[in-house]
Motif scaffolding. Structure first.
Motif, PDB file in Angstrom:
ATOM      1  N   ASN A   1       0.693  -1.220  -0.160  1.00  0.00           N
ATOM      2  CA  ASN A   1      -0.275  -0.169   0.126  1.00  0.00           C
ATOM      3  C   ASN A   1       0.693   1.243  -0.126  1.00  0.00           C
ATOM      4  O   ASN A   1       0.292   2.408   0.540  1.00  0.00           O
ATOM      5  N   GLY A   2       2.394   1.736  -0.037  1.00  0.00           N
ATOM      6  CA  GLY A   2       2.670   1.873   0.490  1.00  0.00           C
ATOM      7  C   GLY A   2       2.670   3.176   1.765  1.00  0.00           C
ATOM      8  O   GLY A   2       3.513   3.942   1.319  1.00  0.00           O
ATOM      9  N   ALA A   3       2.358   2.739   2.587  1.00  0.00           N
ATOM     10  CA  ALA A   3       2.295   3.180   3.885  1.00  0.00           C
ATOM     11  C   ALA A   3       3.700   3.407   4.701  1.00  0.00           C
ATOM     12  O   ALA A   3       4.461   2.365   4.348  1.00  0.00           O
ATOM     13  N   PHE A   4       3.766   4.129   4.877  1.00  0.00           N
ATOM     14  CA  PHE A   4       4.984   4.153   6.225  1.00  0.00           C
ATOM     15  C   PHE A   4       4.525   3.294   7.173  1.00  0.00           C
ATOM     16  O   PHE A   4       3.589   2.431   7.891  1.00  0.00           O
ATOM     17  N   ALA A   5       6.081   2.141   7.435  1.00  0.00           N
ATOM     18  CA  ALA A   5       6.110   1.221   8.245  1.00  0.00           C
ATOM     19  C   ALA A   5       7.431   1.467   9.438  1.00  0.00           C
ATOM     20  O   ALA A   5       7.952   1.625   9.048  1.00  0.00           O
ATOM     21  N   VAL A   6       6.320   2.106  10.491  1.00  0.00           N
ATOM     22  CA  VAL A   6       7.334   1.991  12.212  1.00  0.00           C
ATOM     23  C   VAL A   6       8.437   1.806  12.059  1.00  0.00           C
ATOM     24  O   VAL A   6       9.528   1.783  12.599  1.00  0.00           O
ATOM     25  N   ASP A   7       8.158   0.083  11.996  1.00  0.00           N
ATOM     26  CA  ASP A   7       9.141  -1.083  12.011  1.00  0.00           C
ATOM     27  C   ASP A   7      10.864  -1.060  11.881  1.00  0.00           C
ATOM     28  O   ASP A   7      11.709  -1.157  11.409  1.00  0.00           O
ATOM     29  N   VAL A   8      10.329  -0.942  10.560  1.00  0.00           N
ATOM     30  CA  VAL A   8      10.680  -0.556   9.205  1.00  0.00           C
ATOM     31  C   VAL A   8      12.196   0.937   9.126  1.00  0.00           C
ATOM     32  O   VAL A   8      13.281   0.409   9.358  1.00  0.00           O
ATOM     33  N   PHE A   9      11.227   2.138   9.715  1.00  0.00           N
ATOM     34  CA  PHE A   9      12.365   3.099  10.103  1.00  0.00           C
ATOM     35  C   PHE A   9      13.408   2.553  11.294  1.00  0.00           C
ATOM     36  O   PHE A   9      14.092   2.786  11.005  1.00  0.00           O
ATOM     37  N   ALA A  10      12.387   2.164  11.733  1.00  0.00           N
ATOM     38  CA  ALA A  10      12.870   1.911  13.252  1.00  0.00           C
ATOM     39  C   ALA A  10      13.876   1.075  13.483  1.00  0.00           C
ATOM     40  O   ALA A  10      15.165   1.713  13.730  1.00  0.00           O
ATOM     41  N   LYS A  11      14.544  -0.065  12.306  1.00  0.00           N
ATOM     42  CA  LYS A  11      15.461  -0.986  11.708  1.00  0.00           C
ATOM     43  C   LYS A  11      16.874  -0.168  11.409  1.00  0.00           C
ATOM     44  O   LYS A  11      17.254   0.489  11.214  1.00  0.00           O
ATOM     45  N   LYS A  12      16.280   1.361   9.661  1.00  0.00           N
ATOM     46  CA  LYS A  12      17.071   1.828   9.444  1.00  0.00           C
ATOM     47  C   LYS A  12      17.853   2.601  10.318  1.00  0.00           C
ATOM     48  O   LYS A  12      19.297   2.398   9.570  1.00  0.00           O
ATOM     49  N   TYR A  13      16.781   2.563  11.175  1.00  0.00           N
ATOM     50  CA  TYR A  13      17.868   4.377  12.505  1.00  0.00           C
ATOM     51  C   TYR A  13      18.346   3.184  13.866  1.00  0.00           C
ATOM     52  O   TYR A  13      18.650   4.307  14.344  1.00  0.00           O
ATOM     53  N   ASP A  14      18.073   2.250  13.867  1.00  0.00           N
ATOM     54  CA  ASP A  14      18.595   1.515  14.694  1.00  0.00           C
ATOM     55  C   ASP A  14      18.283   2.325  16.175  1.00  0.00           C
ATOM     56  O   ASP A  14      18.357   2.264  17.328  1.00  0.00           O
ATOM     57  N   LEU A  15      17.325   1.893  16.369  1.00  0.00           N
ATOM     58  CA  LEU A  15      16.137   2.430  17.148  1.00  0.00           C
ATOM     59  C   LEU A  15      15.134   1.385  18.076  1.00  0.00           C
ATOM     60  O   LEU A  15      14.592  -0.432  16.930  1.00  0.00           O
ATOM     61  N   ILE A  16      14.631   1.589  19.594  1.00  0.00           N
ATOM     62  CA  ILE A  16      13.768  -0.077  19.693  1.00  0.00           C
ATOM     63  C   ILE A  16      12.403   0.463  20.074  1.00  0.00           C
ATOM     64  O   ILE A  16      12.252   1.621  20.602  1.00  0.00           O
ATOM     65  N   LEU A  17      11.366  -0.643  19.285  1.00  0.00           N
ATOM     66  CA  LEU A  17      10.284   0.316  19.233  1.00  0.00           C
ATOM     67  C   LEU A  17       9.693  -0.241  21.199  1.00  0.00           C
ATOM     68  O   LEU A  17      10.248  -1.301  21.516  1.00  0.00           O
ATOM     69  N   SER A  18       8.801   0.713  22.268  1.00  0.00           N
ATOM     70  CA  SER A  18       8.800   0.684  22.813  1.00  0.00           C
ATOM     71  C   SER A  18       7.713  -0.286  23.515  1.00  0.00           C
ATOM     72  O   SER A  18       7.152  -0.812  24.335  1.00  0.00           O
ATOM     73  N   SER A  19       7.052  -0.733  22.047  1.00  0.00           N
ATOM     74  CA  SER A  19       5.737  -1.368  22.489  1.00  0.00           C
ATOM     75  C   SER A  19       5.549  -2.147  20.670  1.00  0.00           C
ATOM     76  O   SER A  19       4.937  -1.123  20.497  1.00  0.00           O
ATOM     77  N   ARG A  20       5.381  -3.573  21.740  1.00  0.00           N
ATOM     78  CA  ARG A  20       4.948  -3.901  20.138  1.00  0.00           C
ATOM     79  C   ARG A  20       4.183  -3.817  19.653  1.00  0.00           C
ATOM     80  O   ARG A  20       3.047  -4.101  18.912  1.00  0.00           O
ATOM     81  N   LYS A  21       2.623  -3.755  20.037  1.00  0.00           N
ATOM     82  CA  LYS A  21       1.086  -3.422  20.404  1.00  0.00           C
ATOM     83  C   LYS A  21       0.562  -2.094  20.241  1.00  0.00           C
ATOM     84  O   LYS A  21      -0.131  -2.127  19.100  1.00  0.00           O
ATOM     85  N   LEU A  22       1.578  -1.031  20.059  1.00  0.00           N
ATOM     86  CA  LEU A  22       1.537   0.216  19.445  1.00  0.00           C
ATOM     87  C   LEU A  22       1.956   0.357  18.079  1.00  0.00           C
ATOM     88  O   LEU A  22       1.431   0.826  17.562  1.00  0.00           O
TER      89      LEU A  22
END
Length: 336
Positions: free
Chosen positions: A135-156
């Motif tokens: 769908n060409g949508a923003f993927a928050v997990d891909v963004f996090a991986k790109k910048y080596d960021l930790i997701l605070s909540s998988r549910k969120l």
């Protein structure tokens, strides 16, 4: 695509030919290649005996590629699957090299990215089924991986993806100056309307209903009395971070003086936070410039009057919390 541990499995003569091509395509990585004994045509290949046992052995790799039917892949991995945040990238390629199918860990594990890379090299079509991708949508997990960021909540994170797929606005902003999300913010909320979901790139603590993408940019220097209780040390550090509104998951490294390299409380703190523990000699610490809260007792004991602040500034350039002490324990915090 380099420095990854990747295992490849093939089961037929034609599949073996694709296997060899994959080894060449991915040669900058650590490759383990398997095929049946009768199809061994390359010295880099190993004999495949028990598939499930070999898959179990390699399930800690970055990626596993099956050249063959999807059914073979699914049956061989079914007993080891946990979740998309820990499973390796799993891909299937047909034996003619026409299609590359990411089965698991498309985003976090990088299966989609690997499929695109292999597809381009093989002249194969990547079959991407992830909703945000197609769908060409923003993927928050891909963004996090790109910048080596930790997701605070998988549910969120799932809630954010679902909202974007439903066409709902999401508010995103960054407290980290090197990560500019102004363009993304306009895309996700072009009308600047009030949003039910908020994303923040930060090293700070936010309300639990805010998805934080935690940036590991904090360094701590610590000291403690010999044989300090481990739990006491952990509680102290957590208390200090909560008091400053900082996320303890943003710690990148711990520093102290070399005579504390085997101090159990600090070693266990390092293990608990999954961050490296660096030690420095008194002479290295003395060379650190700045105004420090010196202790005559500490200077007499270890040869330098302030360990924790100096141990921060030897790792990064900005001290954001000077020495804080409690019951013989000290900590200072810096930011890169």
């Amino acid at each position: 695509m380099t420095d990854k541990k990747i295992s490849i499995f093939s089961f037929t003569k034609k599949g073996g030919e694709i296997n060899i091509r994959l080894m060449d395509i991915l040669k900058e990585n650590n490759i383990s290649s398997y095929t049946l004994e009768k199809y061994l045509t390359d010295e880099r290949m190993r004999v495949l005996t028990d598939l499930k046992e070999k898959v179990k052995k390699h399930f800690s790799d970055d990626a596993i590629i099956f050249v063959g039917a999807t059914g073979i892949a699914i049956r061989s991995i079914s007993g080891y699957i946990k979740d998309k945040f820990s499973d390796p990238a799993i891909l299937v390629i047909d034996e003619l090299g026409r299609y590359v199918i990411p089965l698991l860990s498309g985003h976090v594990g990088g299966a989609n990215e690997l499929a695109e890379y292999i597809g381009a090299a093989l002249g194969a079509t990547p079959i991407i089924t992830t909703a945000t991708d197609i769908n060409g949508a923003f993927a928050v997990d891909v963004f996090a991986k790109k910048y080596d960021l930790i997701l605070s909540s998988r549910k969120l994170a799932k809630d954010v993806s679902a909202a974007l797929l439903d066409g709902k606005p999401v508010d995103i902003d960054s407290d980290i100056k090197d990560i500019d999300v102004s363009g993304i913010r306009e895309k996700l909320n072009p009308s600047h309307s009030k949003c039910d979901l908020t994303v923040r790139i930060t090293d700070k603590i936010y309300d639990e209903n805010v998805l934080t993408l935690i940036h590991k940019d904090l360094y701590i220097g610590v000291g403690c009395k010999k044989n300090t209780d481990i739990k006491k040390m952990l509680d102290f550090i957590y208390q200090v971070f909560r008091g400053k509104g900082l996320d303890i998951r943003a710690i990148k490294a711990i520093g102290s003086i070399d005579i504390k390299k085997d101090e159990r409380a600090i070693v266990e703190l390092s293990n608990s936070l999954s961050v490296p523990f660096y030690t420095f000699t008194k002479d290295e610490l003395k060379k650190v410039e700045g105004e420090f809260n010196e202790s005559d007792f500490v200077k007499e004991t270890v040869g330098v009057g302030n360990v924790c602040e100096r141990a921060v500034l030897i790792q990064c350039d900005k001290l954001i919390l000077k020495k804080t002490a409690k019951d013989g324990m000290t900590v200072a915090i810096g930011r890169s």
